[in-house]
Motif scaffolding. Structure first.
Motif, short mmCIF file in Angstrom:
data_model
loop_
_atom_site.label_atom_id
_atom_site.label_comp_id
_atom_site.label_asym_id
_atom_site.label_seq_id
_atom_site.Cartn_x
_atom_site.Cartn_y
_atom_site.Cartn_z
N ALA A 56 26.83 38.45 57.73
CA ALA A 56 25.66 39.22 57.90
C ALA A 56 25.88 39.66 59.33
O ALA A 56 24.84 40.58 59.79
CB ALA A 56 24.49 38.06 57.85
N ILE A 57 26.80 39.26 60.17
CA ILE A 57 26.85 39.87 61.66
C ILE A 57 27.46 41.26 61.48
O ILE A 57 27.91 41.99 62.65
CB ILE A 57 27.62 38.58 62.26
CG1 ILE A 57 27.11 38.71 63.96
CG2 ILE A 57 29.20 38.91 62.41
CD1 ILE A 57 25.76 38.11 64.04
N LEU A 58 27.98 41.71 60.36
CA LEU A 58 28.72 42.86 60.24
C LEU A 58 28.06 43.94 59.85
O LEU A 58 26.80 43.53 59.03
CB LEU A 58 29.95 42.79 59.28
CG LEU A 58 31.08 41.61 59.55
CD1 LEU A 58 32.32 41.72 58.84
CD2 LEU A 58 31.68 42.30 61.28
N LEU A 59 28.09 45.41 59.94
CA LEU A 59 27.29 46.38 59.52
C LEU A 59 28.10 46.56 58.36
O LEU A 59 29.36 46.38 58.08
CB LEU A 59 27.54 47.52 60.47
CG LEU A 59 26.74 47.38 61.77
CD1 LEU A 59 26.84 48.36 62.76
CD2 LEU A 59 24.95 47.26 61.42
N GLU A 60 27.48 47.59 57.56
CA GLU A 60 28.16 48.21 56.05
C GLU A 60 29.70 48.49 56.43
O GLU A 60 30.43 48.36 55.50
CB GLU A 60 27.51 49.03 55.24
CG GLU A 60 26.39 48.25 54.50
CD GLU A 60 25.79 49.24 53.82
OE1 GLU A 60 26.08 50.32 53.55
OE2 GLU A 60 24.84 48.62 52.90
N ASN A 65 27.70 44.18 63.97
CA ASN A 65 26.28 44.42 64.12
C ASN A 65 25.64 43.71 65.55
O ASN A 65 25.22 42.54 65.46
CB ASN A 65 25.49 43.95 63.05
CG ASN A 65 23.91 44.39 63.04
OD1 ASN A 65 23.32 44.51 63.99
ND2 ASN A 65 23.31 44.46 61.98
N ARG A 66 25.72 44.49 66.69
CA ARG A 66 25.71 43.92 68.10
C ARG A 66 24.11 43.43 68.11
O ARG A 66 23.82 42.34 68.62
CB ARG A 66 26.07 44.89 69.04
CG ARG A 66 27.48 45.38 68.96
CD ARG A 66 27.74 46.53 70.02
NE ARG A 66 27.69 46.27 71.35
CZ ARG A 66 28.50 45.56 71.93
NH1 ARG A 66 29.85 45.29 71.63
NH2 ARG A 66 28.13 45.36 73.46
N ALA A 67 23.43 43.99 67.34
CA ALA A 67 21.84 43.63 67.63
C ALA A 67 21.66 42.40 67.01
O ALA A 67 21.04 41.50 67.41
CB ALA A 67 20.88 44.75 66.96
N ALA A 68 22.37 42.43 65.63
CA ALA A 68 22.05 40.82 65.04
C ALA A 68 22.89 39.72 65.71
O ALA A 68 22.30 38.77 65.81
CB ALA A 68 22.84 41.03 63.36
N LEU A 69 23.85 39.97 66.37
CA LEU A 69 24.53 38.97 67.23
C LEU A 69 23.62 38.49 68.21
O LEU A 69 23.57 37.41 68.48
CB LEU A 69 25.99 39.44 67.69
CG LEU A 69 26.89 38.41 68.39
CD1 LEU A 69 27.14 37.23 67.64
CD2 LEU A 69 28.02 39.18 69.08
N ARG A 70 23.10 39.65 69.08
CA ARG A 70 22.44 39.42 70.13
C ARG A 70 21.08 38.43 69.84
O ARG A 70 20.87 37.37 70.54
CB ARG A 70 21.68 40.59 70.58
CG ARG A 70 22.35 41.02 72.02
CD ARG A 70 21.31 42.24 72.76
NE ARG A 70 20.99 43.12 71.86
CZ ARG A 70 21.61 44.37 71.66
NH1 ARG A 70 23.03 44.59 72.06
NH2 ARG A 70 21.16 45.29 70.81
#
Ligand code: ATP
Length: 200
Positions: A56-60, A65-70
């Protein structure tokens, strides 16, 4: 000689660094850019992050996905520490490799977290770009087209102005126009050339 350049979000680090580069040919290394390079697809660090936080931490497209990691590490100090221990040495290696390629009389390391990350251990002097908080807020809101509250939250999480200034050998005051900033950069450049001369 390596000079560190730091300051809060939207303080004018890029504007100052651009002046050192374009007017004086100074080699600039951007720590933010290096922090993106080390987590590019195919880099081992990205796989470590996926192993810990899940797909889930990756974009498609497979990039981070830096926002998700943050979001994952924002309120979780242990996770944040894990991430910093993974990334800081890698970022440092990238920075050092780039700095070694510099052919200008001195090089500039631009980093919003110069002191907090310990990257200032690489630098002989630290420049802080200082700006009144109201100006910092309005410039960032305008540049990023984001809500004021979001910028305020980032400012809150960053080192406070006084704390940052404690580490400064040199201060660029960026509350006025770009011409005023450029004049200060030009003067600092001359000072650094003199410093180099007295050292050799
Ligand atoms: P960040 O840490 O967010 O990357 P930064 O410290 O690199 O930000 P800049 O991008 O250089 O900051 O500056 C923020 C915004 O303010 C930019 O849009 C820039 O063009 C503008 N700006 C910087 N200095 C001045 C100035 N003296 N007068 C007017 N606008 C300025």
């Amino acid at each position: 000689m390596i000079i560190g350049l730091t300051g809060g979000i939207g303080s004018g680090k890029t504007a100052a660094a651009n002046r050192f580069a374009t007017a004086h040919g100074i080699h600039v290394v951007d720590a933010d850019e290096k922090s993106r390079v080390v987590v590019q697809p195919g880099k081992p660090a990205l796989q470590h992050i996926v192993d810990r936080f899940g797909d889930a931490i990756l974009l498609e497209d497979g990039s981070l996905n830096r926002a998700a990691l943050r979001e994952q590490v924002f309120a979780a100090p242990a996770e944040r520490q894990w991430l910093e221990q993974l990334l800081h040495p890698l970022i440092r290696d990238e920075i050092i490799t780039d700095l070694k390629s510099a052919s200008s009389p001195y090089a500039l390391l631009v980093s919003p977290l110069l002191v907090e990350s310990g990257q200032n251990a690489l630098t002989k002097r630290v420049i802080v770009v200082d700006v009144p908080e109201a100006v910092q807020l309005s410039r960032t809101v305008q540049r990023d087209a984001v809500p004021e509250a979001q910028v305020r939250a980032i400012m809150q999480a960053q080192a406070q102005r006084e704390e940052r200034l404690r580490h400064a050998h040199d201060v660029l005051t960026n509350g006025s126009d770009l011409a005023a900033l450029h004049a200060q950069v030009d003067a600092l450049h001359q000072r650094y050339l003199q410093l180099l001369e007295t050292q050799s």
